[in-house]
Design a protein around this motif. Structure first.
Motif, PDB file in Angstrom:
ATOM      1  N   MET A   1       0.854  -1.194   0.000  1.00  0.00           N
ATOM      2  CA  MET A   1       0.000   0.000   0.000  1.00  0.00           C
ATOM      3  C   MET A   1       0.888   1.242   0.000  1.00  0.00           C
ATOM      4  SD  MET A   1      -2.886   1.167   2.803  1.00  0.00           S
ATOM      5  CE  MET A   1      -3.879  -0.283   2.527  1.00  0.00           C
ATOM      6  N   ASP A   2       0.671   2.174  -0.963  1.00  0.00           N
ATOM      7  CA  ASP A   2       1.507   3.370  -0.999  1.00  0.00           C
ATOM      8  C   ASP A   2       1.077   4.341   0.096  1.00  0.00           C
ATOM      9  OD1 ASP A   2      -0.719   4.909  -1.904  1.00  0.00           O
ATOM     10  OD2 ASP A   2      -0.316   4.343  -3.970  1.00  0.00           O
ATOM     11  N   GLN A   3       1.881   5.405   0.264  1.00  0.00           N
ATOM     12  CA  GLN A   3       1.642   6.341   1.358  1.00  0.00           C
ATOM     13  C   GLN A   3       0.290   7.020   1.244  1.00  0.00           C
ATOM     14  OE1 GLN A   3       4.753   9.211   1.860  1.00  0.00           O
ATOM     15  NE2 GLN A   3       3.788  10.196   3.608  1.00  0.00           N
ATOM     16  N   ASP A   4      -0.080   7.419   0.009  1.00  0.00           N
ATOM     17  CA  ASP A   4      -1.366   8.092  -0.177  1.00  0.00           C
ATOM     18  C   ASP A   4      -2.526   7.177   0.192  1.00  0.00           C
ATOM     19  OD1 ASP A   4      -0.199  10.422  -0.938  1.00  0.00           O
ATOM     20  OD2 ASP A   4      -0.626  10.232  -3.069  1.00  0.00           O
ATOM     21  N   SER A   5      -2.469   5.927  -0.278  1.00  0.00           N
ATOM     22  CA  SER A   5      -3.536   4.974   0.041  1.00  0.00           C
ATOM     23  C   SER A   5      -3.573   4.697   1.536  1.00  0.00           C
ATOM     24  CB  SER A   5      -3.328   3.670  -0.726  1.00  0.00           C
ATOM     25  OG  SER A   5      -3.424   3.884  -2.113  1.00  0.00           O
ATOM     26  N   GLY A   6      -2.374   4.623   2.135  1.00  0.00           N
ATOM     27  CA  GLY A   6      -2.302   4.369   3.570  1.00  0.00           C
ATOM     28  C   GLY A   6      -2.936   5.483   4.376  1.00  0.00           C
ATOM     29  N   LEU A   7      -2.696   6.730   3.992  1.00  0.00           N
ATOM     30  CA  LEU A   7      -3.276   7.850   4.731  1.00  0.00           C
ATOM     31  C   LEU A   7      -4.780   7.923   4.507  1.00  0.00           C
ATOM     32  CD1 LEU A   7      -3.085  10.230   6.554  1.00  0.00           C
ATOM     33  CD2 LEU A   7      -2.287  11.637   4.629  1.00  0.00           C
ATOM     34  N   ARG A   8      -5.205   7.629   3.289  1.00  0.00           N
ATOM     35  CA  ARG A   8      -6.648   7.618   3.006  1.00  0.00           C
ATOM     36  C   ARG A   8      -7.348   6.607   3.906  1.00  0.00           C
ATOM     37  NH1 ARG A   8     -10.502   4.952   0.305  1.00  0.00           N
ATOM     38  NH2 ARG A   8     -12.036   6.165  -0.882  1.00  0.00           N
ATOM     39  N   GLU A   9      -6.785   5.399   4.014  1.00  0.00           N
ATOM     40  CA  GLU A   9      -7.379   4.371   4.859  1.00  0.00           C
ATOM     41  C   GLU A   9      -7.302   4.760   6.325  1.00  0.00           C
ATOM     42  OE1 GLU A   9      -9.130   1.627   3.761  1.00  0.00           O
ATOM     43  OE2 GLU A   9      -8.886   2.799   1.921  1.00  0.00           O
ATOM     44  N   ARG A  10      -6.224   5.451   6.695  1.00  0.00           N
ATOM     45  CA  ARG A  10      -6.086   5.897   8.084  1.00  0.00           C
ATOM     46  C   ARG A  10      -7.191   6.886   8.437  1.00  0.00           C
ATOM     47  NH1 ARG A  10      -5.590   5.334  13.246  1.00  0.00           N
ATOM     48  NH2 ARG A  10      -4.667   7.111  14.330  1.00  0.00           N
ATOM     49  N   LEU A  11      -7.508   7.782   7.539  1.00  0.00           N
ATOM     50  CA  LEU A  11      -8.592   8.740   7.796  1.00  0.00           C
ATOM     51  C   LEU A  11      -9.917   8.008   7.997  1.00  0.00           C
ATOM     52  CD1 LEU A  11      -7.589  11.420   5.146  1.00  0.00           C
ATOM     53  CD2 LEU A  11      -7.576  11.756   7.638  1.00  0.00           C
ATOM     54  N   ILE A  12     -10.152   6.995   7.170  1.00  0.00           N
ATOM     55  CA  ILE A  12     -11.387   6.219   7.324  1.00  0.00           C
ATOM     56  C   ILE A  12     -11.364   5.445   8.640  1.00  0.00           C
ATOM     57  CG2 ILE A  12     -12.841   4.409   6.326  1.00  0.00           C
ATOM     58  CD1 ILE A  12     -11.710   5.168   3.585  1.00  0.00           C
ATOM     59  N   ASP A  13     -10.227   4.847   8.959  1.00  0.00           N
ATOM     60  CA  ASP A  13     -10.107   4.105  10.224  1.00  0.00           C
ATOM     61  C   ASP A  13     -10.424   4.996  11.419  1.00  0.00           C
ATOM     62  OD1 ASP A  13      -9.306   1.816   8.885  1.00  0.00           O
ATOM     63  OD2 ASP A  13      -7.167   2.127   9.249  1.00  0.00           O
ATOM     64  N   VAL A  14      -9.869   6.216  11.400  1.00  0.00           N
ATOM     65  CA  VAL A  14     -10.120   7.155  12.498  1.00  0.00           C
ATOM     66  C   VAL A  14     -11.599   7.500  12.565  1.00  0.00           C
ATOM     67  CG1 VAL A  14      -9.735   9.531  13.265  1.00  0.00           C
ATOM     68  CG2 VAL A  14      -7.794   8.119  12.567  1.00  0.00           C
ATOM     69  N   GLY A  15     -12.213   7.699  11.402  1.00  0.00           N
ATOM     70  CA  GLY A  15     -13.640   8.004  11.370  1.00  0.00           C
ATOM     71  C   GLY A  15     -14.474   6.876  11.937  1.00  0.00           C
ATOM     72  N   VAL A  16     -14.111   5.637  11.589  1.00  0.00           N
ATOM     73  CA  VAL A  16     -14.827   4.468  12.116  1.00  0.00           C
ATOM     74  C   VAL A  16     -14.699   4.422  13.631  1.00  0.00           C
ATOM     75  CG1 VAL A  16     -14.850   1.944  12.199  1.00  0.00           C
ATOM     76  CG2 VAL A  16     -14.633   3.117  10.002  1.00  0.00           C
ATOM     77  N   GLU A  17     -13.499   4.658  14.131  1.00  0.00           N
ATOM     78  CA  GLU A  17     -13.285   4.643  15.580  1.00  0.00           C
ATOM     79  C   GLU A  17     -14.080   5.742  16.271  1.00  0.00           C
ATOM     80  OE1 GLU A  17      -9.610   5.045  18.815  1.00  0.00           O
ATOM     81  OE2 GLU A  17      -9.182   4.951  16.674  1.00  0.00           O
ATOM     82  N   LEU A  18     -14.092   6.923  15.677  1.00  0.00           N
ATOM     83  CA  LEU A  18     -14.821   8.046  16.260  1.00  0.00           C
ATOM     84  C   LEU A  18     -16.319   7.800  16.305  1.00  0.00           C
ATOM     85  CD1 LEU A  18     -13.127  11.284  14.853  1.00  0.00           C
ATOM     86  CD2 LEU A  18     -13.537  10.760  17.258  1.00  0.00           C
ATOM     87  N   VAL A  19     -16.887   7.348  15.194  1.00  0.00           N
ATOM     88  CA  VAL A  19     -18.339   7.155  15.162  1.00  0.00           C
ATOM     89  C   VAL A  19     -18.750   6.015  16.082  1.00  0.00           C
ATOM     90  CG1 VAL A  19     -18.526   5.523  13.219  1.00  0.00           C
ATOM     91  CG2 VAL A  19     -20.332   7.196  13.609  1.00  0.00           C
TER      92      VAL A  19
END
Length: 203
Positions: A1-19
């Motif tokens: 997974m490249d850095q851009d894809s990794g950060l995109r998934e990280r943003l989603i992961d954080v959103g999942v954790e928050l909600v």
């Protein structure tokens, strides 16, 4: 997974954790960026709008639900009775809604379901994520030989199950029913799901 894809998934992961932990009100762009350890403008590089990010987070919820339902149905398949599999689907659906209340609310937010091209393949809509589960319900209902159109019956049953989930999470059903002889909320919700299935799949 490249850095851009990794950060995109990280943003989603954080959103999942928050909600999951704090509910939909916590899903601001700045808060998601802060929790992800990036600048507040960083999410815009991966998601054109706030709605696009929320849609991507909600899709994770549909993926989670989509993984739970087949497992529940498989456990009920030994009976050989498709009605029992419909019950299992219903219990898994309502159980998910009550366990993941924030995510369930996000998944069915009207402004997200009504928007097009939010995130993913061109023209994709979050509401399309509901179709595999609905098609599975239609398939099971058709095997129960219920009267009328299996799709209409399945749609009515889905609406009924969704209503049970919403009204129970709001406390309305618990208030209306009282404690009675039921020992746990889980038992009561199970009875409601069974009643909904029996009402729509009459012998």
């Amino acid at each position: 997974m490249d850095q851009d894809s990794g950060l995109r998934e990280r943003l989603i992961d954080v959103g999942v954790e928050l909600v999951t932990t704090e509910g939909t009100a916590a899903l601001g762009l700045r808060e998601i960026a802060r929790r992800a350890g990036v600048s507040h403008g960083a999410p815009r590089r991966y998601f054109a709008t706030h709605h696009a990010l929320l849609s991507a987070i909600a899709r994770r919820g549909f993926e989670d639900l989509g993984a739970r339902v087949p497992a529940a149905i498989s456990a009920a398949a030994a009976s050989g009775d498709p009605r029992e599999q419909v019950r299992a689907l219903g219990r898994a659906y309502v159980g998910f809604a009550l366990e993941r209340r924030g995510m369930f609310e996000l998944m069915f937010r009207h402004d997200l379901l009504d928007s097009t091209g939010q995130d993913g393949p061109a023209g994709s809509r979050l509401r399309d994520s509901t179709l595999p589960l609905f098609d599975l319900l239609v398939s099971l209902v058709s095997r129960c030989e219920a009267a009328g159109s299996p799709r209409i019956t399945a749609a009515a049953l889905w609406a009924n199950l969704h209503g049970v989930a919403q009204l129970w999470s709001w406390g309305s059903l618990a208030l209306a029913l009282g404690s009675g002889s039921r020992t746990t909320a889980e038992d009561c919700v199970g009875e409601l799901v069974d009643a909904a299935v029996d009402a729509h799949l009459r012998p």
